[in-house]
Design an enzyme around this catalytic site. Structure first.
Site, PDB file in Angstrom:
ATOM      1  N   GLY A 240       0.560  -1.455  -0.162  1.00  0.00           N
ATOM      2  CA  GLY A 240      -0.093  -0.450   0.212  1.00  0.00           C
ATOM      3  C   GLY A 240       1.384   1.389  -0.024  1.00  0.00           C
ATOM      4  O   GLY A 240       1.834   0.879   0.438  1.00  0.00           O
ATOM      5  N   GLY A 241       0.026   2.439  -0.100  1.00  0.00           N
ATOM      6  CA  GLY A 241       1.149   3.683  -0.327  1.00  0.00           C
ATOM      7  C   GLY A 241       1.454   4.417   1.042  1.00  0.00           C
ATOM      8  O   GLY A 241       0.919   3.643   2.096  1.00  0.00           O
ATOM      9  N   SER A 242       2.891   5.440   0.952  1.00  0.00           N
ATOM     10  CA  SER A 242       2.771   5.542   2.464  1.00  0.00           C
ATOM     11  C   SER A 242       1.188   6.084   2.971  1.00  0.00           C
ATOM     12  O   SER A 242       0.721   6.191   2.426  1.00  0.00           O
ATOM     13  CB  SER A 242       3.499   7.085   2.560  1.00  0.00           C
ATOM     14  OG  SER A 242       4.139   7.619   2.685  1.00  0.00           O
ATOM     15  N   SER A 243       1.789   5.339   4.239  1.00  0.00           N
ATOM     16  CA  SER A 243       0.561   5.758   5.522  1.00  0.00           C
ATOM     17  C   SER A 243      -0.440   5.981   5.657  1.00  0.00           C
ATOM     18  O   SER A 243      -1.716   6.045   6.092  1.00  0.00           O
ATOM     19  CB  SER A 243      -0.303   7.858   5.404  1.00  0.00           C
ATOM     20  OG  SER A 243       1.816   9.076   5.744  1.00  0.00           O
TER      21      SER A 243
ATOM     22  N   GLY B 262      -1.613   2.609   5.952  1.00  0.00           N
ATOM     23  CA  GLY B 262      -2.112   1.624   7.335  1.00  0.00           C
ATOM     24  C   GLY B 262      -1.307   0.652   7.806  1.00  0.00           C
ATOM     25  O   GLY B 262      -2.085  -0.309   8.951  1.00  0.00           O
ATOM     26  N   LYS B 263      -0.527   0.350   6.690  1.00  0.00           N
ATOM     27  CA  LYS B 263       0.469  -0.714   6.900  1.00  0.00           C
ATOM     28  C   LYS B 263       0.876  -1.050   7.890  1.00  0.00           C
ATOM     29  O   LYS B 263       0.971  -2.392   8.887  1.00  0.00           O
ATOM     30  CB  LYS B 263       0.987  -1.073   5.718  1.00  0.00           C
ATOM     31  CG  LYS B 263       0.868  -0.858   4.091  1.00  0.00           C
ATOM     32  CD  LYS B 263       1.592  -1.424   3.515  1.00  0.00           C
ATOM     33  CE  LYS B 263       2.627   0.012   3.642  1.00  0.00           C
ATOM     34  NZ  LYS B 263       2.219   1.627   2.940  1.00  0.00           N
ATOM     35  N   SER B 264       1.518  -0.239   8.427  1.00  0.00           N
ATOM     36  CA  SER B 264       2.712  -0.734  10.256  1.00  0.00           C
ATOM     37  C   SER B 264       1.380  -0.648  10.986  1.00  0.00           C
ATOM     38  O   SER B 264       1.828  -1.698  12.226  1.00  0.00           O
ATOM     39  CB  SER B 264       3.568   0.172   9.608  1.00  0.00           C
ATOM     40  OG  SER B 264       4.664   0.773   9.541  1.00  0.00           O
TER      41      SER B 264
ATOM     42  N   ASP C 259      10.700   0.255   5.189  1.00  0.00           N
ATOM     43  CA  ASP C 259      11.082   1.628   5.628  1.00  0.00           C
ATOM     44  C   ASP C 259      12.306   0.951   6.731  1.00  0.00           C
ATOM     45  O   ASP C 259      13.078   2.313   6.469  1.00  0.00           O
ATOM     46  CB  ASP C 259      10.108   2.244   6.816  1.00  0.00           C
ATOM     47  CG  ASP C 259       8.962   3.148   6.165  1.00  0.00           C
ATOM     48  OD1 ASP C 259       9.618   2.900   5.642  1.00  0.00           O
ATOM     49  OD2 ASP C 259       8.219   3.116   7.235  1.00  0.00           O
TER      50      ASP C 259
END
Length: 173
Positions: free
Chosen positions: A6-9, A11-13, A33
């Protein structure tokens, strides 16, 4: 093995942390990251490494790609050694990025998960984080999914990370 894209921000983390909490067995988490953070300073710029542009664009060179390939193979070796692994990645190259993972993971069972988020919501999260170039989240929101095939997709626009993690865990069986 689970790969979240998914793109940055998007919610993957947060989903990864929740997966580690809800899955019955221990799962190791690896994220793009962490790879970027591990790079030597000389590969953080336009000379073959990875460069983060002021407009949120990300440009990668051959030096980064070589280390990324080694990292992917290392993650795959960890899974082949018996560890359960979840990866948090951003497929800047869409289908080509997924193919690089497919090559590294040949022979392993993988659950491919797309993590989507509306660009405006991801942009708001990006501002709140304060550690990303403004525009990165919006520019990546659709780009990272182009040509990528998934077994499952979740959308964090209005769904909490825990609920997304439970959906993914249920798919594992």
């Amino acid at each position: 093995m689970i790969i979240l894209n998914g793109g940055s921000s998007a919610g993957k983390s947060g989903i990864v942390r929740c997966l580690q909490a809800v899955l019955p067995d221990p799962w190791l988490a690896f994220g793009i990251d962490s790879l970027v953070d591990a790079l030597p300073p000389k590969l953080r710029g336009p000379d073959g490494g990875i460069e983060f542009a002021a407009d949120g664009g990300v440009h990668v060179g051959s030096g980064f790609r070589a280390l990324e390939t080694a990292w992917m193979r290392g993650v795959a070796a960890t899974a082949r050694a018996g560890a359960k692994v979840v990866v948090d990645d951003v497929f800047l190259g869409g289908a080509a990025s997924q193919q690089r993972w497919r090559d590294a993971l040949d022979g392993l069972a993988v659950l491919w998960v797309g993590v989507r988020c509306e660009p405006a919501v991801a942009a708001g999260r990006e501002i709140a984080r304060g550690d990303r170039a403004e525009g990165m989240a919006a520019s990546q929101a659709a780009l990272v999914h182009e040509g990528v095939s998934y077994d499952l997709e979740v959308d964090t626009t209005s769904t909490e990370s825990l609920e997304c993690a439970r959906t993914i865990a249920a798919r594992l069986g």
